[in-house]
Design an enzyme around this catalytic site. Structure first.
Site, PDB file in Angstrom:
ATOM      1  N   GLU A 157       0.810  -1.223   0.000  1.00 13.10           N
ATOM      2  CA  GLU A 157       0.000   0.000   0.000  1.00 13.10           C
ATOM      3  C   GLU A 157       0.846   1.278   0.000  1.00 13.10           C
ATOM      4  O   GLU A 157       0.663   2.172   0.825  1.00 13.10           O
ATOM      5  CB  GLU A 157      -0.958  -0.024   1.194  1.00 13.10           C
ATOM      6  CG  GLU A 157      -1.874  -1.243   1.132  1.00 13.10           C
ATOM      7  CD  GLU A 157      -2.807  -1.393   2.326  1.00 13.10           C
ATOM      8  OE1 GLU A 157      -2.797  -0.535   3.217  1.00 13.10           O
ATOM      9  OE2 GLU A 157      -3.554  -2.388   2.357  1.00 13.10           O
ATOM     10  N   ASN A 217       2.211  -4.983  -3.246  1.00 16.81           N
ATOM     11  CA  ASN A 217       0.789  -5.282  -3.022  1.00 16.81           C
ATOM     12  C   ASN A 217       0.043  -3.973  -2.805  1.00 16.81           C
ATOM     13  O   ASN A 217       0.520  -3.087  -2.100  1.00 16.81           O
ATOM     14  CB  ASN A 217       0.727  -6.149  -1.749  1.00 16.81           C
ATOM     15  CG  ASN A 217      -0.567  -6.867  -1.529  1.00 16.81           C
ATOM     16  OD1 ASN A 217      -1.070  -7.526  -2.441  1.00 16.81           O
ATOM     17  ND2 ASN A 217      -1.122  -6.762  -0.329  1.00 16.81           N
ATOM     18  N   HIS A 257     -10.189  -5.815  -2.906  1.00 19.27           N
ATOM     19  CA  HIS A 257     -11.294  -5.567  -1.976  1.00 19.27           C
ATOM     20  C   HIS A 257     -12.327  -4.757  -2.761  1.00 19.27           C
ATOM     21  O   HIS A 257     -12.225  -3.530  -2.857  1.00 19.27           O
ATOM     22  CB  HIS A 257     -10.826  -4.751  -0.765  1.00 19.27           C
ATOM     23  CG  HIS A 257      -9.851  -5.469   0.116  1.00 19.27           C
ATOM     24  ND1 HIS A 257     -10.210  -6.558   0.868  1.00 19.27           N
ATOM     25  CD2 HIS A 257      -8.534  -5.253   0.371  1.00 19.27           C
ATOM     26  CE1 HIS A 257      -9.159  -6.980   1.548  1.00 19.27           C
ATOM     27  NE2 HIS A 257      -8.129  -6.212   1.260  1.00 19.27           N
ATOM     28  N   GLU A 288      -6.173 -10.363  -1.831  1.00 21.41           N
ATOM     29  CA  GLU A 288      -6.982 -10.188  -0.603  1.00 21.41           C
ATOM     30  C   GLU A 288      -8.460 -10.068  -0.970  1.00 21.41           C
ATOM     31  O   GLU A 288      -9.162  -9.159  -0.520  1.00 21.41           O
ATOM     32  CB  GLU A 288      -6.531  -8.922   0.148  1.00 21.41           C
ATOM     33  CG  GLU A 288      -5.059  -8.906   0.504  1.00 21.41           C
ATOM     34  CD  GLU A 288      -4.639  -7.694   1.333  1.00 21.41           C
ATOM     35  OE1 GLU A 288      -5.515  -6.956   1.815  1.00 21.41           O
ATOM     36  OE2 GLU A 288      -3.426  -7.510   1.503  1.00 21.41           O
ATOM     37  N   ASP A 290     -12.248  -9.814  -1.364  1.00 19.80           N
ATOM     38  CA  ASP A 290     -13.610  -9.895  -0.836  1.00 19.80           C
ATOM     39  C   ASP A 290     -14.464  -8.989  -1.704  1.00 19.80           C
ATOM     40  O   ASP A 290     -14.000  -7.991  -2.238  1.00 19.80           O
ATOM     41  CB  ASP A 290     -13.736  -9.573   0.671  1.00 19.80           C
ATOM     42  CG  ASP A 290     -12.964  -8.350   1.133  1.00 19.80           C
ATOM     43  OD1 ASP A 290     -12.881  -7.367   0.374  1.00 19.80           O
ATOM     44  OD2 ASP A 290     -12.463  -8.356   2.266  1.00 19.80           O
TER      45      ASP A 290
HETATM   46  O1  9MR Z   1      -7.773  -8.110   7.997  1.00 15.60           O
HETATM   47  C1  9MR Z   1      -6.887  -7.299   8.720  1.00 15.60           C
HETATM   48  C2  9MR Z   1      -7.558  -6.827   9.987  1.00 15.60           C
HETATM   49  O2  9MR Z   1      -7.762  -7.919  10.866  1.00 15.60           O
HETATM   50  C3  9MR Z   1      -6.721  -5.768  10.652  1.00 15.60           C
HETATM   51  O3  9MR Z   1      -7.420  -5.242  11.756  1.00 15.60           O
HETATM   52  C4  9MR Z   1      -6.416  -4.668   9.656  1.00 15.60           C
HETATM   53  C5  9MR Z   1      -5.579  -3.581  10.286  1.00 15.60           C
HETATM   54  O4  9MR Z   1      -5.101  -2.677   9.348  1.00 15.60           O
HETATM   55  O5  9MR Z   1      -5.728  -5.205   8.555  1.00 15.60           O
HETATM   56  C6  9MR Z   1      -6.506  -6.119   7.857  1.00 15.60           C
HETATM   57  O6  9MR Z   1      -5.790  -6.593   6.731  1.00 15.60           O
HETATM   58  C7  9MR Z   1      -5.445  -5.613   5.743  1.00 15.60           C
HETATM   59  C8  9MR Z   1      -4.225  -6.092   5.024  1.00 15.60           C
HETATM   60  O7  9MR Z   1      -3.202  -6.331   5.936  1.00 15.60           O
HETATM   61  C9  9MR Z   1      -3.784  -5.094   3.978  1.00 15.60           C
HETATM   62  N1  9MR Z   1      -4.829  -4.766   3.067  1.00 15.60           N
HETATM   63  C10 9MR Z   1      -6.077  -4.385   3.670  1.00 15.60           C
HETATM   64  C11 9MR Z   1      -6.523  -5.429   4.688  1.00 15.60           C
HETATM   65  C12 9MR Z   1      -7.820  -5.010   5.238  1.00 15.60           C
HETATM   66  O8  9MR Z   1      -7.653  -3.782   5.905  1.00 15.60           O
END
Ligand code: 9MR
Length: 511
Positions: A157, A217, A257, A288, A290
């Site tokens: 990111e 990513n 997402h 990732e 969804d």
């Molecule tokens: O799914 C993850 C969630 O449990 C955490 O609280 C969150 C914190 O930033 O991160 C989520 O995973 C993220 C991933 O690491 C990077 N891309 C976005 C995902 C969803 O926020």
């Protein structure tokens, strides 16, 4: 399936590169496309046959049997993030959860995607660290698991929200310096956290002899365009980064997402965008996934299951799209539970398959290529149709020499003509052009499409073809997998650019 997994396990133990594992899966796919092949009944089996992995984000407290049954790749949802495992000096701590996940993956023949080394969020004790400290952490983390990690998200990111195409104005990107003020961080005198982190990661992988591949990513990079048809500047910026640092970057994750954010929608050009990254020679993962089940007015599909089908199909249609990972098992346990974006309902190990699950399984079972139904039977024995290869291409770039032509025996064969048409998606200042190449009455082995661009128009990206230049008279030549086109059949390539491209008259020459 079992055979391929046994093979995969053996290969994993001998630490062969992940690319080889995928080729093994791909080879199985070729056999499995025989008409008699029965449909597989799990996502991992169907994906393995098609030559890609199908994975899930996982946590140590949710390692229920379904994880190993349905998925053959695992991404730690939170347990490898710096706020879990990094000390302020770049050392490691609290790796227990990550170890549990890696061990679980190994004992279930699953690949692991390490997630993630350099990220502005969840940085924990690394927040504000120097590049030197980041490099220390990168080395420690990669060395801890070595080839047990097939893919590492090295940088996550890095690009700003809202389709600006800029790097984030947040640590660690605040360390960047544009020495010559030309608007990028790509020059020798510049400082670029992305470049320096990848260089370090590559050094560590090479020094350790690991098979690990290094990924970048990001999210909202999935389409070539965004809602309304304008350019996806974030995707374009990522493309420039991968192209510039290609020697260090092996793979790209489109987080995928999909929700109601105007830049997070599913567009018709998802496949074309995957393809243009693939054409750089990197693997592409939908890393990732969804999909909001209530996309209001931005999606291209009627419902969640259909949207899942489209997304999976876009990946399957690009051989170098080598994996799909869903971001959790069930809606109720998802980070975005209100969007109900996953493949199962239920929880705590007791899960029920949704329509989306069945759509994904069905699409995976169709394999890499779907051949359109033929309406008229072929007259004699036509040459084979030319779908893209079912096995991922080798990691070397496609050959620059054209496919060999067979000299005519005595009389020359009939002229092997082709024609081309352009469809445009334009907006003020830019466009995406999709060009359809159609073979004439004879099969062709290769093609070149010449277009003359108006003054001031520049090509900024091309997929499924190689461009001779960026302005004026430009020739687009087929790449390795789409040169051969059967009589009357078509293939497509595309390019995007700045300026206008209305009124183009493409001229197709076949070989
Ligand atoms: O799914 C993850 C969630 O449990 C955490 O609280 C969150 C914190 O930033 O991160 C989520 O995973 C993220 C991933 O690491 C990077 N891309 C976005 C995902 C969803 O926020």
């Amino acid at each position: 399936m079992t055979g391929s997994l046994r093979q995969r396990k053996r290969l994993t133990r001998t630490a062969l590169p992940a690319a080889v594992l995928l080729v093994v899966s791909g080879a199985v796919a070729v056999q499995s496309t025989a008409p008699a092949a029965a449909a597989e009944t799990t996502l991992r089996a169907a994906a393995a046959k098609a030559g890609l992995f199908f994975g899930v984000a996982a946590s140590p407290n949710r390692l229920y049997p379904i994880v190993g049954q349905e998925f053959n790749q695992l991404t730690p949802e939170n347990d490898m993030k710096p706020d879990r495992i990094a000390t302020s000096s770049g050392g490691l701590q609290n790796t227990g959860g990550a170890d549990t996940l890696v061990n679980h993956a190994q004992s279930n023949n699953m690949l692991v995607r390490g997630h993630t080394l350099v990220w502005h969020s969840q940085a924990g004790a690394l927040q504000g660290a120097s590049q030197a400290t980041l490099n220390t952490f990168i080395g420690n983390a990669i060395n801890r698991w070595g080839s047990k990690i097939a893919y590492w998200d090295v940088v996550n990111e890095a690009l700003e929200d809202n389709n600006t195409g800029r790097r984030r104005n947040q640590w660690p990107h605040t360390m960047n310096r544009d020495a010559n003020g030309d608007g990028d961080y790509f020059d020798a005198g510049d400082t670029d956290v992305i470049r320096d982190s990848f260089i370090r990661a590559k050094q560590v992988v090479q020094a350790g002899g690991y098979s690990t591949k290094l990924c970048i990513n990001d999210y909202d990079v999935e389409g070539l365009t965004v809602q309304g048809g304008g350019p996806n500047r974030k995707a374009n910026a990522l493309y420039d980064i991968v192209r510039t640092y290609r020697q260090y970057i092996d793979c790209v994750g489109f987080q995928s997402h999909f929700n109601d954010n105007p830049n997070s929608i599913i567009t018709n050009d998802l496949q074309a965008n995957i393809q243009r990254f693939a054409d750089l020679g990197v693997e592409v993962h939908l890393s990732e996934v969804d999909i909001d089940d209530d996309l209001s007015n931005n999606d291209i599909g009627a419902g969640q299951a259909e949207n899942y089908r489209k997304v999976v199909r876009a990946c399957l249609n690009v051989p170098k799209c080598t994996g799909i990972t869903v971001w959790g098992i069930s809606d109720s346990e998802s980070w975005r539970s209100s969007e109900r974006g996953l493949l199962f309902t239920g929880g705590n190990g007791n899960y029920q398959k949704k329509a989306a699950y069945h759509a994904v399984l069905d699409e995976l079972n169709k394999g890499r290529t779907t051949t359109p139904p033929t309406t008229t039977p072929p007259p004699t024995t036509p040459p084979p149709t030319t779908p893209p290869p079912t096995t991922p291409p080798p990691t070397t770039p496609p050959p620059t020499t054209p496919p060999p032509t067979t000299p005519p025996p005595t009389t020359p064969p009939p002229a092997a003509g082709c024609s081309a048409t352009v469809s445009l998606n334009s907006w003020p200042g830019g466009f995406v052009a999709t060009v359809r190449v159609t073979a004439g009455t004879s099969p062709i082995r290769g093609w070149t499409v010449q277009v003359t661009l108006p003054a001031g128009t520049t090509v900024t990206g091309t997929w499924s073809a190689t461009a001779s230049g960026a302005s004026g008279s430009v020739q687009f030549t087929n790449v390795s997998y789409n040169g051969a086109v059967n009589a009357g059949q078509s293939t497509e390539f595309g390019f995007q650019g700045t300026g206008t491209a209305t009124g183009l008259t493409p001229v197709c020459t076949a070989s």
